[in-house]
Design a protein around this motif. Structure first.
Motif, PDB file in Angstrom:
ATOM      1  N   MET A   1      23.101  23.525 -28.554  1.00 28.71           N
ATOM      2  CA  MET A   1      22.055  22.508 -28.677  1.00 28.71           C
ATOM      3  C   MET A   1      22.699  21.132 -28.699  1.00 28.71           C
ATOM      4  O   MET A   1      23.644  20.902 -29.456  1.00 28.71           O
ATOM      5  CB  MET A   1      21.311  22.658 -30.006  1.00 28.71           C
ATOM      6  CG  MET A   1      20.512  23.921 -30.148  1.00 28.71           C
ATOM      7  SD  MET A   1      19.001  23.847 -29.203  1.00 28.71           S
ATOM      8  CE  MET A   1      18.206  22.410 -29.877  1.00 28.71           C
TER       9      MET A   1
ATOM     10  N   LEU B   1      14.859  23.014 -27.920  1.00 21.53           N
ATOM     11  CA  LEU B   1      15.021  24.366 -27.409  1.00 21.53           C
ATOM     12  C   LEU B   1      13.966  25.230 -28.077  1.00 21.53           C
ATOM     13  O   LEU B   1      13.786  25.180 -29.288  1.00 21.53           O
ATOM     14  CB  LEU B   1      16.404  24.918 -27.751  1.00 21.53           C
ATOM     15  CG  LEU B   1      16.605  26.413 -27.466  1.00 21.53           C
ATOM     16  CD1 LEU B   1      16.738  26.664 -25.977  1.00 21.53           C
ATOM     17  CD2 LEU B   1      17.823  26.953 -28.198  1.00 21.53           C
TER      18      LEU B   1
ATOM     19  N   ALA C   1      18.391  17.606 -32.857  1.00 21.56           N
ATOM     20  CA  ALA C   1      18.108  18.748 -31.993  1.00 21.56           C
ATOM     21  C   ALA C   1      17.026  19.577 -32.669  1.00 21.56           C
ATOM     22  O   ALA C   1      17.064  19.777 -33.878  1.00 21.56           O
ATOM     23  CB  ALA C   1      19.364  19.579 -31.802  1.00 21.56           C
TER      24      ALA C   1
ATOM     25  N   VAL D   1      15.033  23.184 -32.796  1.00 21.23           N
ATOM     26  CA  VAL D   1      14.869  24.580 -32.383  1.00 21.23           C
ATOM     27  C   VAL D   1      13.467  24.987 -32.805  1.00 21.23           C
ATOM     28  O   VAL D   1      13.148  25.009 -33.990  1.00 21.23           O
ATOM     29  CB  VAL D   1      15.905  25.507 -33.066  1.00 21.23           C
ATOM     30  CG1 VAL D   1      15.728  26.930 -32.557  1.00 21.23           C
ATOM     31  CG2 VAL D   1      17.306  25.017 -32.803  1.00 21.23           C
TER      32      VAL D   1
END
Lengths: 378, 269
Positions: free
Chosen positions: A52, A58, A227, A229
């Protein structure tokens, strides 16, 4: 943010510390021992790799039991005592699985923020939301008193909580579900993490609020360079917000590709099935129009991880004897990775050319202020 | 609050008023010999509740006894509940080996009846008001500990505990700041019972002569009156009724408060 973006070349924003990825997962395995010590172990996650970058979204997608939540819990260190984790998880340059427990908790606390599915359950009912965030600020940033409260209010404001000074005095049960989730996001951001883990963050919310909360998360990714997730079972949500989508099946990654390409030309038959089962991400008409027929159903059950051959083979219309004997490796395919022996032939499979899901969702067009809720200042 | 809760509150209020106003109503030392021995109640307007075998004013003794009984009862119950909350929270939240050890200890305490344990402790520690409080507190904490532990055990499964753990907050911070306050509601119901039991144990210890020898209390009055029970049963009945009223009041008040908090409880769970 529109779906799309590159697979590995990094996020859209400039990273503050480009020397290492925000999160690097190598060969992560999660094994559950059976509680009574007699049954067989269950391999929930069977060796996955993820990288990542900052400013990247993501999405982990898959049905129940695919290992997406176990992956997230392993990253967060919240697995139950009967689970064991192996592999490596690099966060802020440390392999946190190799660190002693205290150091691991510190690195995790600073580096990872988590947003849970139900904000009613993830905020303690006995503290005001302000004191809750103050607590995190004290532990990780040494802020106290007025400085902490000012930062708390700034965090709440950044997460779209109107009138943050007053809201900080409120207990979670005095706030609406959407506001609670905004508070939970503010709390997750408080330590200044590089990675935010979100476990179905909108499933417990109203449809209109869902869009606002997703919008907020995606906006924070761009502004703060974190980032994200995002775990979801809803491919349409993933397509709407993620740069990359990793489809998980039976503890492994079946396909990991840029969101737009994955939605347009799936490389794995399971992705095709998931896409067919996804609801279009748009408000339903009042009289129920828009969904007239039953959604296609993927028959059969997920095989246990760790068997021989492709774990999707028993449910796959394209499976051959070769698929049933040898598990396909995760190999490069059209901008990403796919684990399927017949990935190249998938375009010939009926149903692939006519996607029922429209990935272009006017998410960014929904302004939180345009909907409005009590106390929203703007 | 429920009607019975209000009855308890009024009863307890009267007892507290008695205790507070004792020096105003009866300025003299209650142990002074002031009149003819064994005067019946209402026989002499100076001694409304009569006098005991030594000619001491029963009403004065009763008022000053209320001070000892209430203070000892409340302090011992507070100690017991404090120990119980601490042990229960740590055991329930940390679980595993710590839980096992703490619960075995609490079982060791529970196998001995509260009163016998307090008796044994007091014999070892020596008779004084502070030791009475300590002995009662040490012998009656396990019930609170088990209750708090059970609540904390269920609350620690909540996601907010995971969220706090991930945020790097220490286990004791999470346990006492975020979990414990949610586990306290059933303890409120136990407060009344614990205070009542503490008052009863205090009276019983005093009856056996194990209280502070320089202080009068309801138990001491019953003990003194026992010798004259055939000729002057009121010497036993009056303090006995006070003990019963005190226990009844705190129990009713505790139940009333617990019922009052119930709707909030329903929200929390």
């Amino acid at each position: 943010m529109a779906a799309g973006g590159s697979a590995t070349a990094g996020g859209p924003t400039t990273s503050a510390r480009p020397d290492h990825a925000a999160l690097e997962v190598r060969d992560l395995r999660v094994r559950y021992r059976s509680i009574d010590d007699h049954g067989p172990d269950v391999l929930a996650v069977d060796g996955i790799d993820l990288t990542m970058d900052r400013g990247e979204v993501l999405s982990l997608v898959g049905e129940s039991g695919s290992g997406k939540s176990a992956t997230l819990l392993a990253l967060a260190g919240l697995l139950p005592a009967n689970a064991s984790v192996s592999g490596s998880v690099r966060l802020q340059g440390h392999d946190i699985l190799a660190l002693p427990e205290r150091a691991r908790a510190r690195v995790r606390g600073r580096g990872i923020g988590m947003v849970f599915q139900d904000p009613g359950g993830s905020l303690t009912p006995v503290l005001t939301v302000g004191s809750l965030i103050d607590e995190v600020l004290l532990v990780h940033r040494g802020l106290q008193g007025a400085a902490a409260r000012a930062e708390t209010e700034a965090l709440l404001a950044r997460c779209g909580v109107g009138d943050p000074a007053r809201r900080a005095q409120a207990y979670p049960h005095q706030l609406s579900g959407g506001l609670r989730q905004r508070v939970a996001i503010a709390a997750a951001l408080a330590a200044g993490p590089e990675v935010i883990l979100a476990d179905e963050p909108t499933t417990a919310l109203d449809a209109t609020v869902q869009a606002q909360v997703l919008d907020l998360l995606v906006g924070l990714v761009a502004d703060e360079g974190v980032a994200l997730v995002l775990v979801t079972h809803d491919l349409a949500v993933a397509a709407a917000v993620a740069d990359r989508i990793a489809v998980m099946y039976a503890g492994r990654i079946a396909e990991e590709r840029p969101a737009g390409e994955l939605m347009e030309r799936p490389g794995h038959p399971y992705t095709v099935a998931l896409r067919a089962a996804a609801l279009p991400f748009r408000p339903r008409d009042r009289d129920g129009e828009g969904i007239q027929e039953r959604l296609p159903e993927l028959r059969g059950r997920m095989a246990a991880a760790g068997g021989t051959g492709c774990s999707f083979a028993p449910r796959c219309p394209l499976a051959t004897d070769h698929c049933r004997l040898v598990a396909p490796p995760l190999e490069p395919f059209e901008g990403g990775l796919v684990a399927c022996w017949r990935a190249g032939e998938l375009a010939e499979w009926p149903g692939v050319e006519s996607p029922e899901v429209e990935p272009e969702v006017p998410l960014a067009a929904i302004e939180p202020q345009a909907v409005g809720w009590p106390g929203q200042g703007a | 609050m429920t009607r019975s809760g209000w009855v308890g509150a009024i009863g307890l209020g009267l007892l507290v008023a008695m205790a507070l106003l004792a020096p105003v109503i009866k300025p003299r030392d209650p142990l002074d010999l002031v009149g003819r021995p064994l005067l019946e109640p209402f026989a002499d307007p100076r001694f409304l509740l009569g006098t005991d075998a030594l000619g001491r004013d029963v009403l004065a003794q009763l008022l000053y006894s209320a001070r000892v009984s209430l203070v000892v009862g409340l302090a011992a119950a507070a100690g017991a509940i404090g120990i119980g909350i601490g042990v229960g929270t740590v055991a329930g939240f940390l679980g595993g080996r710590v839980d096992g050890i703490l619960m075995r200890i609490s079982e060791a305490f529970q196998t001995v009846p509260t009163f016998l344990l307090a008796l044994a402790l007091l014999s070892a520690l020596g008779a004084s008001t502070a030791n009475v409080v300590l002995a009662i507190a040490l012998s009656s904490w396990p019930a609170t500990a088990r209750l708090v532990r059970a609540e904390v055990l269920s609350l620690r499964q909540r996601e907010y505990v995971d969220a706090a753990r991930l945020a790097g907050l220490g286990p004791l911070t999470v346990a006492f700041r975020e979990v414990l306050p949610g586990a306290l509601q059933p303890v409120v119901a136990l407060v009344g019972v614990t205070v009542g039991a503490a008052i009863l144990v205090e009276s019983a210890l005093a009856f056996l002569g194990l209280g502070d020898p320089n202080q009068i209390s309801w138990g001491v009055m019953i003990s003194n009156g026992r010798q004259a029970i055939r000729v002057a049963p009121f010497l036993v009945v009056i303090p006995g009724v006070c003990v019963a009223l005190a226990i009844l009041s705190v129990s009713l008040l505790g139940d009333g408060l617990a019922a009052r908090l119930a709707p909030q409880r329903r929200y929390l769970s």
